[in-house]
Design an enzyme around this catalytic site. Structure first.
Site, mmCIF file in Angstrom:
data_model
loop_
_atom_site.group_PDB
_atom_site.id
_atom_site.type_symbol
_atom_site.label_atom_id
_atom_site.label_comp_id
_atom_site.label_asym_id
_atom_site.label_seq_id
_atom_site.Cartn_x
_atom_site.Cartn_y
_atom_site.Cartn_z
ATOM 1 N N THR A 208 39.457 31.714 37.467
ATOM 2 C CA THR A 208 40.587 32.486 37.963
ATOM 3 C C THR A 208 40.136 33.724 38.717
ATOM 4 O OG1 THR A 208 40.751 33.722 35.875
ATOM 5 C CG2 THR A 208 42.109 31.741 36.099
ATOM 6 N N ASN A 210 41.089 37.435 39.018
ATOM 7 C CA ASN A 210 41.800 38.421 38.210
ATOM 8 C C ASN A 210 42.137 39.648 39.053
ATOM 9 O OD1 ASN A 210 41.339 37.045 35.515
ATOM 10 N ND2 ASN A 210 39.243 37.337 36.210
ATOM 11 N N GLU A 257 46.092 36.484 36.281
ATOM 12 C CA GLU A 257 44.937 35.635 36.565
ATOM 13 C C GLU A 257 45.392 34.424 37.364
ATOM 14 O OE1 GLU A 257 42.263 36.142 32.618
ATOM 15 O OE2 GLU A 257 44.261 35.297 32.307
#
Length: 311
Positions: A208, A210, A257
């Site tokens: 992900t 962030n 995320e």
């Protein structure tokens, strides 16, 4: 469009203006109806069009501890208004001294002396001056006194509901991004720089990006969302989790995320804009990492079906 801050006002406005007045948080459909009226009327009457705004939301100065979450950052507001035929976006500084201006002092010192106003365009519920004592009727009286015309925009509705920033904030906070889209006229989005996280996504096969949004910005309800992510001018399909990652440990800070689908580039330090399309589910704690991975796989199938990409 020129962006002007109050400390540089003397460099501009040597012409007569038409001014759109309001907080304009969200720049929703109702706001844009007001601004489009402003632009049309100023063009017809040979005036410069100005949207008058504040660098900080007045309520966040007056209420201090009761923070009003915002739908737009200052930069996003600039970006959106730069896409239309507006002449000026003027940011004033709202502080304690400014808040004590009476309605007539505000009109005389700001609108007349600084902006050379000849036309004001406002919403039906516009308030101004100390304690919000000024309303549209008083603004009309001051217009007659100081020589400017006032146009009042009636409430704009969608599905028999008056469009307002307050209502849109409620929708976003509750995770109803589809209804928020109707009232905003666009998908709600968050822009921020990609920062290093705990890399949990990497360990379960869903890396992900962030981001830490600005402090005053509205965040959607905790959960998993189908999203689109804008990076370097290109849109990517994505799925975004908002929340505290309770399966691993409860974080004190809410995280955003984003997993960009079929994407493996290193984008740390880059700015991305995440557009929220639809909520898939609430965030919840799973008994094991395996259960979480199974659920994410289901979420991904739902996202891909919605986005029209192969599974």
């Amino acid at each position: 469009m020129k962006v002007i801050y109050s400390n540089s006002i003397d460099k501009y406005f040597n012409c007569n203006t038409g001014v759109g007045l309001g907080n304009f948080d969200g720049l929703h459909i109702g706001h844009m109806a007001l601004i489009n009226t402003l632009i049309r009327e100023t063009q017809l009457n040979g005036l410069a069009s100005v949207v008058y705004n504040f660098t900080k939301h007045p309520e966040n100065i007056l209420r201090k501890k009761l923070i009003t979450p915002l739908l737009l950052t200052e930069q996003k507001k600039i970006d959106l208004l730069s896409e239309i035929n507006l002449d000026y976006l003027y940011f004033d500084e709202f502080n304690e001294n400014f808040s004590r201006l009476s309605p007539e002092e505000f009109v005389k010192q700001i609108l007349i002396d600084k902006l050379h106003i000849k036309l004001a365009v406002v919403g039906y519920d516009y308030k101004f001056g100390y304690h919000g004592d000024g309303n549209v009727e008083f603004l009309k009286e001051l217009g007659k006194k100081y020589g400017f015309r006032v146009i009042v925009i009636s409430p704009i509705t969608c599905d028999n509901e008056i469009i307002s920033s307050t209502r849109i904030r409620e929708l976003v906070i509750n995770g109803d991004l589809e209804t928020a889209y109707k009232l905003l006229g666009r998908n709600y989005s968050i822009t921020a720089e990609v920062v290093s996280g705990r890399r949990i996504g990497n360990t379960i096969g869903y890396p992900t990006a962030n981001i830490n949004p600005e402090r005053f910005l509205v965040l959607p309800a905790n959960g998993v969302y189908i999203t689109k992510t804008l990076l370097d001018g290109k849109f990517y399909n994505s799925m975004t989790n908002v929340g505290f990652n309770p399966t691993f440990e409860d974080c004190k800070q809410k995280n955003v995320e984003t997993h960009i689908i079929d994407f493996n580039q290193d984008i740390y330090g880059k700015k991305i804009e995440v557009f929220f399309l639809k909520k898939i589910r609430d965030e919840r704690k799973f008994e094991s990492v395996e259960q979480l991975m199974q659920q994410i796989s289901k979420d991904m199938c739902q996202a891909k079906e919605y986005l029209g990409i192969g599974t």
